[in-house]
Design a protein around this motif. Structure first.
Motif, PDB file in Angstrom:
ATOM      1  N   VAL A 140      10.202 -64.804 -39.769  1.00  0.00           N
ATOM      2  CA  VAL A 140      11.038 -66.010 -39.672  1.00  0.00           C
ATOM      3  C   VAL A 140      10.819 -66.906 -40.892  1.00  0.00           C
ATOM      4  N   ALA A 141       9.565 -67.062 -41.306  1.00  0.00           N
ATOM      5  CA  ALA A 141       9.272 -67.905 -42.478  1.00  0.00           C
ATOM      6  C   ALA A 141       9.948 -67.354 -43.729  1.00  0.00           C
ATOM      7  N   ILE A 142       9.918 -66.053 -43.909  1.00  0.00           N
ATOM      8  CA  ILE A 142      10.558 -65.444 -45.076  1.00  0.00           C
ATOM      9  C   ILE A 142      12.070 -65.620 -44.995  1.00  0.00           C
ATOM     10  N   GLN A 143      12.648 -65.451 -43.815  1.00  0.00           N
ATOM     11  CA  GLN A 143      14.096 -65.612 -43.658  1.00  0.00           C
ATOM     12  C   GLN A 143      14.534 -67.046 -43.945  1.00  0.00           C
ATOM     13  N   VAL A 144      13.699 -68.016 -43.617  1.00  0.00           N
ATOM     14  CA  VAL A 144      14.012 -69.429 -43.867  1.00  0.00           C
ATOM     15  C   VAL A 144      13.834 -69.763 -45.344  1.00  0.00           C
ATOM     16  N   ALA A 145      12.849 -69.177 -45.992  1.00  0.00           N
ATOM     17  CA  ALA A 145      12.479 -69.550 -47.353  1.00  0.00           C
ATOM     18  C   ALA A 145      13.200 -68.769 -48.445  1.00  0.00           C
ATOM     19  N   VAL A 146      13.572 -67.536 -48.183  1.00  0.00           N
ATOM     20  CA  VAL A 146      14.072 -66.648 -49.234  1.00  0.00           C
ATOM     21  C   VAL A 146      15.331 -65.930 -48.747  1.00  0.00           C
ATOM     22  N   VAL A 147      16.260 -65.733 -49.655  1.00  0.00           N
ATOM     23  CA  VAL A 147      17.445 -64.923 -49.367  1.00  0.00           C
ATOM     24  C   VAL A 147      17.599 -63.923 -50.503  1.00  0.00           C
ATOM     25  N   ASN A 148      18.081 -62.736 -50.169  1.00  0.00           N
ATOM     26  CA  ASN A 148      18.345 -61.712 -51.188  1.00  0.00           C
ATOM     27  C   ASN A 148      19.783 -61.841 -51.659  1.00  0.00           C
ATOM     28  N   PHE A 149      20.011 -61.527 -52.921  1.00  0.00           N
ATOM     29  CA  PHE A 149      21.349 -61.611 -53.493  1.00  0.00           C
ATOM     30  C   PHE A 149      21.528 -60.473 -54.478  1.00  0.00           C
ATOM     31  N   ARG A 150      22.705 -59.863 -54.452  1.00  0.00           N
ATOM     32  CA  ARG A 150      23.025 -58.775 -55.381  1.00  0.00           C
ATOM     33  C   ARG A 150      24.070 -59.267 -56.369  1.00  0.00           C
ATOM     34  N   VAL A 151      23.795 -59.129 -57.654  1.00  0.00           N
ATOM     35  CA  VAL A 151      24.731 -59.528 -58.702  1.00  0.00           C
ATOM     36  C   VAL A 151      25.851 -58.502 -58.756  1.00  0.00           C
ATOM     37  N   GLU A 152      27.096 -58.977 -58.671  1.00  0.00           N
ATOM     38  CA  GLU A 152      28.228 -58.050 -58.652  1.00  0.00           C
ATOM     39  C   GLU A 152      29.045 -58.068 -59.931  1.00  0.00           C
ATOM     40  N   GLY A 153      29.144 -59.179 -60.599  1.00  0.00           N
ATOM     41  CA  GLY A 153      29.986 -59.249 -61.790  1.00  0.00           C
ATOM     42  C   GLY A 153      29.167 -59.383 -63.059  1.00  0.00           C
ATOM     43  N   SER A 154      29.873 -59.556 -64.166  1.00  0.00           N
ATOM     44  CA  SER A 154      29.212 -59.652 -65.471  1.00  0.00           C
ATOM     45  C   SER A 154      29.126 -61.093 -65.987  1.00  0.00           C
ATOM     46  N   SER A 155      29.390 -62.083 -65.148  1.00  0.00           N
ATOM     47  CA  SER A 155      29.453 -63.469 -65.610  1.00  0.00           C
ATOM     48  C   SER A 155      28.110 -64.033 -66.077  1.00  0.00           C
ATOM     49  N   MET A 156      27.008 -63.396 -65.706  1.00  0.00           N
ATOM     50  CA  MET A 156      25.689 -63.899 -66.115  1.00  0.00           C
ATOM     51  C   MET A 156      25.010 -63.003 -67.153  1.00  0.00           C
ATOM     52  N   ASN A 157      25.769 -62.045 -67.729  1.00  0.00           N
ATOM     53  CA  ASN A 157      25.208 -61.224 -68.815  1.00  0.00           C
ATOM     54  C   ASN A 157      24.823 -62.121 -69.984  1.00  0.00           C
TER      55      ASN A 157
END
Length: 193
Positions: A22-39
């Motif tokens: 529960v602490a990890i779910q509240v504190a951290v979220v996973n995210f997958r980069v899909e586009g090239s906007s942050m290259n």
């Protein structure tokens, strides 16, 4: 008696595991980069850990009603960690469709005046040093002075990013958290500064 101790240890381990989950779910979220906007900072397919707690806001007025003998001088929202800063790479709910999340870099914070001339960003009439860029592009924008709760975000790939230049400023309530770690692929692993 042995079976009772074993059962007690199993229940304790399960409860501790549930609390950590529960602490990890509240504190951290996973995210997958899909586009090239942050290259070149982030590439498509990178997996990120996003720190949600760093920008968590406490309502001091509500807290003052809960904690006996304490009343805040001025009820307001206060950040648990710190407020979002210029240069932070963040994940946020897209303002035009909150079912979608984007990742961009904060360029302007509340009170800043943002202007872009031929791809060069100025904040409060001072040119912004952006060593993370490979190509500046040739955009012109602004000047725009940000309100108390507004942020101006841009992708690091200026020629291939839809960002505040296209859809406007971002308010703090849309920000999910600060990108903390790139954890996949293994070759890209590392803390994001």
């Amino acid at each position: 008696m042995e079976q009772r101790n074993w059962l007690r240890e199993l229940v304790e381990a399960t409860l501790i595991g549930a609390l950590v989950f529960v602490a990890i779910q509240v504190a951290v979220v996973n995210f997958r980069v899909e586009g090239s906007s942050m290259n070149p900072t982030l590439m498509p397919g990178h997996y990120l850990m996003v720190n949600k707690l760093v920008y968590f806001q406490l309502d001091t007025g509500r807290l003052g009603r809960i904690i006996p003998f304490w009343r805040p001088a001025e009820p307001r929202n206060a950040y648990l960690g710190r407020s979002p800063h210029r240069g932070d790479v963040i994940v946020f709910d897209y303002p035009r469709d909150t079912e979608r999340q984007f990742v961009k870099r904060i360029i302007g914070a509340p009170g800043d005046t943002v202007a872009i001339a031929n791809g060069s960003v100025s904040i409060n009439d001072e040119r912004l040093d952006e060593p993370y860029l490979k190509v500046r592009g040739n955009t012109d924008y602004g000047p725009l002075t940000l309100a108390r709760d507004e942020y101006f975000v841009l992708g690091d790939n200026r020629t291939g990013s839809q960002d505040s230049r296209d859809w406007g400023t971002l308010t703090a309530d849309h920000i999910i958290g600060k990108v903390w770690v790139v954890y996949w692929p293994q070759s890209a692993w590392g803390l994001l500064r």
